[in-house]
Design a protein around this motif. Structure first.
Motif, mmCIF file in Angstrom:
data_model
loop_
_atom_site.group_PDB
_atom_site.id
_atom_site.type_symbol
_atom_site.label_atom_id
_atom_site.label_comp_id
_atom_site.label_asym_id
_atom_site.label_seq_id
_atom_site.Cartn_x
_atom_site.Cartn_y
_atom_site.Cartn_z
ATOM 1 N N ILE A 85 -3.637 9.454 -5.186
ATOM 2 C CA ILE A 85 -4.188 8.091 -5.269
ATOM 3 C C ILE A 85 -4.147 7.423 -3.898
ATOM 4 O O ILE A 85 -5.134 6.833 -3.443
ATOM 5 C CB ILE A 85 -3.410 7.257 -6.311
ATOM 6 N N ILE A 86 -3.010 7.520 -3.226
ATOM 7 C CA ILE A 86 -2.876 6.893 -1.910
ATOM 8 C C ILE A 86 -3.801 7.566 -0.897
ATOM 9 O O ILE A 86 -4.431 6.892 -0.077
ATOM 10 C CB ILE A 86 -1.400 6.910 -1.463
ATOM 11 N N ALA A 87 -3.916 8.878 -0.971
ATOM 12 C CA ALA A 87 -4.803 9.610 -0.059
ATOM 13 C C ALA A 87 -6.248 9.154 -0.227
ATOM 14 O O ALA A 87 -6.973 8.980 0.752
ATOM 15 C CB ALA A 87 -4.687 11.112 -0.306
ATOM 16 N N GLU A 88 -6.640 8.933 -1.476
ATOM 17 C CA GLU A 88 -8.006 8.477 -1.741
ATOM 18 C C GLU A 88 -8.238 7.106 -1.108
ATOM 19 O O GLU A 88 -9.263 6.869 -0.473
ATOM 20 C CB GLU A 88 -8.251 8.428 -3.246
ATOM 21 N N GLN A 89 -7.283 6.201 -1.253
ATOM 22 C CA GLN A 89 -7.415 4.860 -0.674
ATOM 23 C C GLN A 89 -7.425 4.904 0.854
ATOM 24 O O GLN A 89 -8.123 4.134 1.495
ATOM 25 C CB GLN A 89 -6.295 3.946 -1.156
ATOM 26 N N ALA A 90 -6.610 5.800 1.413
ATOM 27 C CA ALA A 90 -6.501 5.889 2.873
ATOM 28 C C ALA A 90 -7.580 6.793 3.467
ATOM 29 O O ALA A 90 -7.683 6.902 4.692
ATOM 30 C CB ALA A 90 -5.122 6.420 3.253
ATOM 31 N N MET A 91 -8.355 7.435 2.584
ATOM 32 C CA MET A 91 -9.377 8.394 3.009
ATOM 33 C C MET A 91 -8.756 9.477 3.899
ATOM 34 O O MET A 91 -9.230 9.772 4.986
ATOM 35 C CB MET A 91 -10.557 7.686 3.694
ATOM 36 N N ILE B 215 -3.553 1.559 5.570
ATOM 37 C CA ILE B 215 -3.994 0.956 4.306
ATOM 38 C C ILE B 215 -3.818 -0.557 4.426
ATOM 39 O O ILE B 215 -2.725 -1.041 4.657
ATOM 40 C CB ILE B 215 -3.172 1.492 3.119
ATOM 41 N N ASP B 216 -4.919 -1.282 4.280
ATOM 42 C CA ASP B 216 -4.857 -2.741 4.364
ATOM 43 C C ASP B 216 -4.455 -3.321 3.018
ATOM 44 O O ASP B 216 -4.201 -2.587 2.058
ATOM 45 C CB ASP B 216 -6.194 -3.309 4.845
ATOM 46 N N SER B 217 -4.368 -4.640 2.941
ATOM 47 C CA SER B 217 -3.898 -5.278 1.707
ATOM 48 C C SER B 217 -4.817 -4.973 0.519
ATOM 49 O O SER B 217 -4.331 -4.777 -0.596
ATOM 50 C CB SER B 217 -3.730 -6.780 1.894
ATOM 51 N N LEU B 218 -6.120 -4.900 0.736
ATOM 52 C CA LEU B 218 -7.040 -4.566 -0.351
ATOM 53 C C LEU B 218 -6.801 -3.128 -0.812
ATOM 54 O O LEU B 218 -6.735 -2.853 -2.012
ATOM 55 C CB LEU B 218 -8.498 -4.744 0.082
ATOM 56 N N GLY B 219 -6.636 -2.222 0.124
ATOM 57 C CA GLY B 219 -6.348 -0.834 -0.225
ATOM 58 C C GLY B 219 -5.040 -0.704 -0.968
ATOM 59 O O GLY B 219 -4.907 0.104 -1.893
ATOM 60 N N ILE C 95 -2.197 0.205 -6.039
ATOM 61 C CA ILE C 95 -1.287 -0.243 -7.094
ATOM 62 C C ILE C 95 -2.002 -0.254 -8.442
ATOM 63 O O ILE C 95 -1.466 0.228 -9.440
ATOM 64 C CB ILE C 95 -0.688 -1.629 -6.751
ATOM 65 N N LEU C 96 -3.219 -0.772 -8.485
ATOM 66 C CA LEU C 96 -3.974 -0.798 -9.741
ATOM 67 C C LEU C 96 -4.245 0.616 -10.247
ATOM 68 O O LEU C 96 -4.128 0.886 -11.439
ATOM 69 C CB LEU C 96 -5.286 -1.569 -9.563
ATOM 70 N N ALA C 97 -4.588 1.522 -9.335
ATOM 71 C CA ALA C 97 -4.854 2.912 -9.734
ATOM 72 C C ALA C 97 -3.586 3.591 -10.248
ATOM 73 O O ALA C 97 -3.637 4.362 -11.218
ATOM 74 C CB ALA C 97 -5.438 3.682 -8.550
ATOM 75 N N ILE C 98 -2.454 3.313 -9.619
ATOM 76 C CA ILE C 98 -1.182 3.881 -10.070
ATOM 77 C C ILE C 98 -0.820 3.323 -11.448
ATOM 78 O O ILE C 98 -0.405 4.066 -12.343
ATOM 79 C CB ILE C 98 -0.066 3.619 -9.039
ATOM 80 N N GLU C 99 -1.007 2.020 -11.634
ATOM 81 C CA GLU C 99 -0.734 1.412 -12.947
ATOM 82 C C GLU C 99 -1.578 2.080 -14.031
ATOM 83 O O GLU C 99 -1.073 2.418 -15.107
ATOM 84 C CB GLU C 99 -1.040 -0.089 -12.921
ATOM 85 N N GLU C 100 -2.852 2.281 -13.737
ATOM 86 C CA GLU C 100 -3.753 2.891 -14.713
ATOM 87 C C GLU C 100 -3.380 4.349 -14.979
ATOM 88 O O GLU C 100 -3.348 4.796 -16.130
ATOM 89 C CB GLU C 100 -5.196 2.802 -14.211
ATOM 90 N N ALA C 101 -3.054 5.084 -13.922
ATOM 91 C CA ALA C 101 -2.741 6.508 -14.068
ATOM 92 C C ALA C 101 -1.496 6.743 -14.904
ATOM 93 O O ALA C 101 -1.416 7.728 -15.642
ATOM 94 C CB ALA C 101 -2.578 7.145 -12.686
ATOM 95 N N PHE C 102 -0.522 5.846 -14.796
ATOM 96 C CA PHE C 102 0.757 6.050 -15.472
ATOM 97 C C PHE C 102 0.999 5.082 -16.623
ATOM 98 O O PHE C 102 2.070 5.101 -17.225
ATOM 99 C CB PHE C 102 1.906 5.955 -14.465
ATOM 100 N N ASP C 103 0.030 4.217 -16.911
ATOM 101 C CA ASP C 103 0.151 3.227 -17.983
ATOM 102 C C ASP C 103 1.428 2.407 -17.836
ATOM 103 O O ASP C 103 2.251 2.312 -18.753
ATOM 104 C CB ASP C 103 0.095 3.906 -19.351
ATOM 105 N N ILE C 104 1.592 1.835 -16.628
ATOM 106 C CA ILE C 104 2.748 0.990 -16.316
ATOM 107 C C ILE C 104 2.249 -0.303 -15.690
ATOM 108 O O ILE C 104 1.086 -0.404 -15.303
ATOM 109 C CB ILE C 104 3.735 1.682 -15.337
ATOM 110 N N ASN D 20 3.432 -8.680 -6.235
ATOM 111 C CA ASN D 20 2.480 -9.755 -5.978
ATOM 112 C C ASN D 20 2.083 -9.665 -4.512
ATOM 113 O O ASN D 20 2.902 -9.911 -3.629
ATOM 114 C CB ASN D 20 3.119 -11.118 -6.286
ATOM 115 N N VAL D 21 0.849 -9.304 -4.267
ATOM 116 C CA VAL D 21 0.381 -9.120 -2.891
ATOM 117 C C VAL D 21 0.466 -10.419 -2.086
ATOM 118 O O VAL D 21 0.618 -10.385 -0.879
ATOM 119 C CB VAL D 21 -1.041 -8.517 -2.865
ATOM 120 N N ASN D 22 0.419 -11.555 -2.774
ATOM 121 C CA ASN D 22 0.515 -12.839 -2.076
ATOM 122 C C ASN D 22 1.946 -13.177 -1.668
ATOM 123 O O ASN D 22 2.162 -13.982 -0.775
ATOM 124 C CB ASN D 22 -0.052 -13.964 -2.946
ATOM 125 N N GLU D 23 2.923 -12.588 -2.376
ATOM 126 C CA GLU D 23 4.336 -12.832 -2.077
ATOM 127 C C GLU D 23 5.112 -11.512 -2.132
ATOM 128 O O GLU D 23 6.006 -11.347 -2.964
ATOM 129 C CB GLU D 23 4.927 -13.828 -3.073
#
Length: 90
Positions: A15-21, A38-42, A47-56, A61-64
């Motif tokens: 997942i991280i490799a895909e985001q970092a290309m 990897i920037d904040s959007l990446g 994080i969203l992809a990891i949550e989806e992959a593992f159902d967690i 919070n990226v803002n804090e």
């Protein structure tokens, strides 16, 4: 003939490799998001992809980020944190 299920480590690295290309082989447990460019959007997308992959749900919070209990300082720390979340869910 058995099919090997990808480990938590392998799935997170993919997942991280895909985001970092990057090739997953370029990612080590010591790699930080800064090392991987990897920037904040990446990071949010990872994080969203990891949550989806593992159902967690990852308590991040990226803002804090300083108020988060989820350590994103390195790929290894992310893997450890995800393993803990999966264990807590079980």
């Amino acid at each position: 003939m058995s099919t090997r299920t990808p480990s938590i480590h392998d799935r997170i690295v993919a997942i991280i490799a895909e985001q970092a290309m990057l090739d997953p082989a370029q990612i080590t447990p010591e790699s930080s998001t800064a090392d991987l460019a990897i920037d904040s959007l990446g990071l949010v997308q990872s994080i969203l992809a990891i949550e989806e992959a593992f159902d967690i749900t990852i308590p991040y919070n990226v803002n804090e980020p300083e108020k988060s209990d989820f350590d994103i300082s390195s790929v290894g720390r992310v893997i450890e944190a995800v393993e803990r979340l999966i264990a807590q869910r079980a």
